[in-house]
Motif scaffolding. Structure first.
Motif, mmCIF file in Angstrom:
data_model
loop_
_atom_site.group_PDB
_atom_site.id
_atom_site.type_symbol
_atom_site.label_atom_id
_atom_site.label_comp_id
_atom_site.label_asym_id
_atom_site.label_seq_id
_atom_site.Cartn_x
_atom_site.Cartn_y
_atom_site.Cartn_z
ATOM 1 N N THR A 37 0.808 -1.230 0.000
ATOM 2 C CA THR A 37 0.000 0.000 0.000
ATOM 3 C C THR A 37 0.837 1.275 0.000
ATOM 4 O O THR A 37 0.292 2.362 0.003
ATOM 5 N N SER A 38 2.169 1.129 0.046
ATOM 6 C CA SER A 38 2.964 2.360 0.026
ATOM 7 C C SER A 38 3.855 2.379 -1.213
ATOM 8 O O SER A 38 4.262 1.340 -1.720
ATOM 9 N N ARG B 89 -8.442 -6.423 3.231
ATOM 10 C CA ARG B 89 -7.093 -6.786 3.629
ATOM 11 C C ARG B 89 -6.135 -5.596 3.513
ATOM 12 O O ARG B 89 -5.293 -5.383 4.383
ATOM 13 N N MET B 90 -6.284 -4.804 2.431
ATOM 14 C CA MET B 90 -5.328 -3.727 2.178
ATOM 15 C C MET B 90 -5.676 -2.466 2.963
ATOM 16 O O MET B 90 -4.790 -1.764 3.435
ATOM 17 N N TRP B 91 -6.981 -2.149 3.042
ATOM 18 C CA TRP B 91 -7.389 -0.918 3.719
ATOM 19 C C TRP B 91 -8.521 -1.243 4.694
ATOM 20 O O TRP B 91 -9.669 -0.835 4.480
ATOM 21 N N ALA C 198 -12.121 1.491 -0.143
ATOM 22 C CA ALA C 198 -10.947 1.275 -0.999
ATOM 23 C C ALA C 198 -10.961 2.194 -2.222
ATOM 24 O O ALA C 198 -9.948 2.325 -2.908
ATOM 25 N N LEU C 199 -12.098 2.808 -2.492
ATOM 26 C CA LEU C 199 -12.225 3.637 -3.695
ATOM 27 C C LEU C 199 -11.182 4.754 -3.702
ATOM 28 O O LEU C 199 -10.996 5.451 -2.709
ATOM 29 N N GLY C 200 -10.492 4.886 -4.829
ATOM 30 C CA GLY C 200 -9.506 5.953 -4.953
ATOM 31 C C GLY C 200 -8.164 5.624 -4.331
ATOM 32 O O GLY C 200 -7.193 6.361 -4.499
ATOM 33 N N LYS C 201 -8.065 4.504 -3.600
ATOM 34 C CA LYS C 201 -6.790 4.104 -3.000
ATOM 35 C C LYS C 201 -5.892 3.492 -4.082
ATOM 36 O O LYS C 201 -6.387 3.020 -5.110
ATOM 37 N N THR C 202 -4.599 3.459 -3.801
ATOM 38 C CA THR C 202 -3.657 2.961 -4.796
ATOM 39 C C THR C 202 -2.829 1.848 -4.189
ATOM 40 O O THR C 202 -2.468 1.927 -3.021
#
Lengths: 435, 409
Positions: free
Chosen positions: B108-109, B175-177, B182-186
């Motif tokens: 995620t980073s 799991r990731m956020w 999660a929308l707009g996350k990268t």
């Protein structure tokens, strides 16, 4: 004396038909289950190349990053990069050596109005056939020069030769694979080692099938971008088409080492290579491995978990069946205390009584074994109709046939031991008094 | 019911008593574990999968020239959409439970590296235009890919798609956020990054682990243009009414064969593909069921046999008891209680054995901890079995007439 015991035993078994039936049936079911699962287990954990498996070794090095590495505990990955495999190949430190990857290719039909089809193939180097004793029907493998030059040569399996050329000698003929022409240099006899040990962890199935359909030089396959079945990358990849340089592992490396000294030498050679790579900064782990063929099969746990579980289950089940038989035999012989008392009073020794009951148990065991063999055949028939990839291999062989009777006799004699011992311990006097 | 006489009588027949208790214990232990393994397999076979499994069929097409894919794929799709009964069609790289996996790990980073422990492995699915509809993906948040997303996507030399948009499953989002939208996350890997434009209901990966693993649903979707697909859009998915699937699949295979004389087609109905994936598991489950049934039968017959002998042995005693006033039901109860005690001892021993076997299996096989309720359920099953098995011999015992007492045995 034995004949007399036999007669007594048969009479006694006949007298309690239902009970005898139950004992035989339960023993037979237990034996049937055991033989079925043991046959499959033995088949799957068998030696695919008994004549030279102790001389074949699988080399491994570890190009992964330092993260997560515990010295002595982290096993090296199953496959190698092209760079490492080529170094080991060109070093010629073993009697024979070959790098192996799987692929598949589209083969054009020989006759018009037929459709092209896909076949499984192996991309490898010249020593492959000698290394694994692959038998040739016609022709032979290719040469090291073909490897270097990336020649368009191919070895095909007997079944593919049958399909394309009706089984005739096709050496020198041309087939079109992936829209390129290949010259056939060899045709294999039927060759399908079980498990397909040379391609564990390279993708695809481990058991079953008629074997791979075609074999071509590694460099040729790479030139034509026939990707391997399975790729594992350990670093960022910029150009996946350039597998020769990509930080990706996809080749299995096999070497033939004729004796212990050669094995020790090769281990040192491999360890030095890894150390040197660490020194150059290309590797961060100096772990290496050189397992022999059977060791590699064990390491990869090639026998499916389910098969081992089934075998364990079957032995548990046999134990239950034996316990059941012991209980029934015991109950039966305790009911015959009076008969035993009479026989003892008339002069039979404890040994004679013991022998008589063991013969009875032995008969139950033999009949149970025979019936169990029937159940095992039925079980194997069932397994052959399962979807598992090893299904077609499930057949009873002579050694398992004999093993059935050993299991049956041992099981029934163990089952008979306790009742027979109890029977010969019967004191004659109280039994005679009671009547 | 007085149990002391029963115990006294059992202690006189110590060996048969121990044997029957052991047999029940072993049966209980094996039963617990076998039923647990059956349960595991059944729940894997039934794993939900948020695509229209029952209206989907698939034709794979390989061996065609990658360079002309840009015109071939739209032409093939137009022909497929013309088949009567086809509701939607699209090209895709792989399907859930197809074994054909393309995995990659993401974090995620932006400074994530391949070696990072915190990265999560996803299965990548590349969708051609229209494939989302044909699959019947269910959108939970955000949007599907639009025409620009498709036009803007391709494969370069990296083993990752050149695009910046992605759809992820609900499980990936969690799991990731965790706890966020999660929308707009990268998410990132060394050279590439992708921004979530939509979250879809959980779709299974091409290969799965055991049931209950969230990772089974780590599927990420990317748009892919036909021109830029580099031979990765090889599967044509078609949706139709369930009754039409067979016909549609055959017609589609024929069509693609005609249009691509140099290609090789392979077709399947999706529900058959799914069955195929679980075929081994299903047959193992049936085998376990068979073993359980036979094992229970053997144990039951063992109980019948042994009790029958005891009844035979004690005919005179039973006669005496009847003569001094015991009713039939007393005799019946005697044997039932006796069996209840034997089974009781057996299942207590069996449950601890079952637990031990489970621990052993956990260490040596990919088996999880057995939930506790398997133990009492198996125990009750064996109790019931014991009572049923003993009924016949016990009834025979109850029918022993009192007059037997007066006869010498």
């Amino acid at each position: 004396m034995f004949g007399y015991y036999l007669d007594l035993a048969l009479r006694s078994l006949k007298r309690h038909r239902v009970l005898t039936g139950l004992m035989v049936l339960s023993l037979a079911l237990g034996i049937g289950a055991c033989i079925t699962t043991t046959t499959v287990l033995r088949l799957l954990s068998g030696d695919p190349l008994p004549q030279k498996s102790d001389r074949l070794f699988y080399a491994q090095v570890d190009p992964n990053a330092k993260e997560g590495y515990i010295a002595g505990q982290t096993e090296p990955p199953a496959t190698m990069t092209y760079v490492d495999a080529m170094f080991l190949l060109h070093a010629h430190r073993a009697k024979r050596q070959a790098a192996v990857a799987l692929t598949s290719g589209k083969i054009a039909p020989q006759r018009a109005n037929e459709r092209p089809f896909y076949s499984d193939g192996v991309q490898t180097t010249a020593d492959f056939f000698g290394l694994f004793d692959a038998p040739f029907e016609y022709g032979s493998g290719w040469t090291a020069a073909d490897d270097e030059g990336g020649s368009r040569v191919i070895v095909i399996a007997g079944f593919l030769n049958q399909k394309l050329f009706g089984g005739a000698n096709s050496v020198g003929k041309t087939i079109r694979m992936n829209d390129h022409d290949f010259r056939i240099v060899g045709v294999l006899k039927p060759w399908s080692p079980q498990p397909r040990f040379y391609a564990l962890d390279l993708g695809g199935h481990d058991y079953g099938g008629d074997g791979d359909a075609m074999f071509l030089p590694l460099k040729t396959a790479m030139d034509l971008k026939m990707g391997p079945q399975d790729i594992e990358c350990y670093n960022a990849v910029t150009d996946v088409d350039n597998l020769a340089a990509a930080p990706c592992m996809w080749l299995g490396m096999w070497v033939e080492l004729p004796d212990q000294a050669a094995v020790a030498d090769y281990r040192t050679f491999l360890a030095n290579y890894a150390k040197q790579q660490v020194a150059q900064g290309r590797f961060s782990r100096d772990e290496t491995a050189l397992l022999d063929l059977m060791g590699w099969l064990r390491d990869q746990q090639v026998v499916p978990d389910d098969v081992r579980l089934q075998a364990g289950l079957a032995y548990g089940f046999l134990l239950i069946c034996v316990l059941n038989t012991v209980g029934l035999l015991l109950a039966k012989c305790l009911r015959r205390s009076r008969e035993i008392g009479v026989r003892r009073a008339l002069g039979a020794t404890r040994g004679a009584i013991f022998g008589q009951f063991m013969v009875e148990a032995g008969i139950v065991g033999l009949v149970g074994g025979l019936l169990g063999l029937g159940f095992a055949e039925l079980g194997l028939f069932g397994i052959r109709h399962q979807p598992a990839e090893y299904a077609s291999l499930a057949h009873l062989d002579l050694s398992m046939f004999l093993f059935t009777f050993v299991v049956a006799l041992v099981a029934s004699l163990i089952a008979g031991l306790l009742p027979a011992w109890r029977a010969c311990a019967v004191a004659p006097a109280p039994q005679l008094k009671a009547s | 019911m007085e149990i002391r006489p029963i115990l006294a009588s059992l202690s006189k027949h110590r060996i048969p008593t121990v044997l029957i208790v052991l047999e029940i214990a072993l049966t209980c232990a094996v039963l617990c574990n076998a039923v647990f393994m059956i349960g595991q397999r059944v729940s894997a076979i039934r794993l939900p999968n948020a695509i229209d499994e029952h209206s989907l069929s698939m034709v794979g097409l390989s061996g065609t020239d990658e360079k002309t894919a840009g015109s071939d794929i739209p032409r093939n799709l137009a022909a497929l959409r013309g088949i009567p009964g086809v509701q939607a069609a699209g090209a895709i790289s792989t399907l859930p439970l197809s074994h054909n996996n393309w995995g990659w790990s993401f974090g995620t980073s932006p400074d994530v590296s391949v070696f990072d422990k915190k990265t999560v492995n996803f299965s990548l699915f590349f969708l051609g235009e229209g494939a989302d509809k044909a699959l019947g993906l269910r959108l939970l948040e955000g949007r599907f890919f639009n025409a620009d997303d498709y036009a803007d996507s391709s494969f370069g030399s990296a083993p990752l798609p050149e695009t910046h948009v992605t759809l992820v499953t609900h499980s990936i989002a969690e799991r990731m956020w965790p706890g966020q939208s999660a929308l707009g996350k990268t998410y990132y890997t060394t050279s590439h990054y992708y921004t979530v434009v939509g979250v879809i209901a959980d779709v299974l990966r091409p290969n799965i682990d055991g049931p209950g693993e969230a990772a089974n649903y780590y599927s990420a979707f990317f748009p892919m243009s036909a021109e830029g697909s580099k031979g990765n859009l090889r599967r044509y998915v078609l949706s139709s009414a369930p009754g039409d699937r067979d016909r549609v699949m055959r017609a589609a295979e024929q069509k693609l064969d005609e249009l691509n004389p140099n290609g090789v087609t392979k077709s399947a109905i999706y529900s058959d593909m799914r069955d195929q994936y679980f075929a081994d598991m299903r047959s193992m489950a049936w085998m376990l069921v068979l073993v359980c049934v036979v094992m229970l039968a053997v144990t039951a017959f063992g109980i019948v046999g042994l009790t029958s002998f005891w009844v035979g042995q004690r005919r005179q005693q039973i006669g005496i008891r009847r003569a001094v006033g015991a009713s039939r039901s007393h005799i019946l109860q005697y044997f039932q209680t006796e069996n209840f005690l034997l089974s009781g001892a057996g299942v207590v021993l069996g449950m601890s054995l079952a637990y031990g076997i489970n621990l052993y299996l956990m260490r040596h096989y990919e088996i999880t901890r057995m939930p506790w309720y398997y133990l009492p359920v198996s125990a009750i099953a064996l109790w019931v079995l014991g009572q049923l098995a003993v009924l016949g011999p016990a009834l025979r015992a109850a029918n022993v007439p009192p007059v037997v007492a007066t006869r010498s045995a």
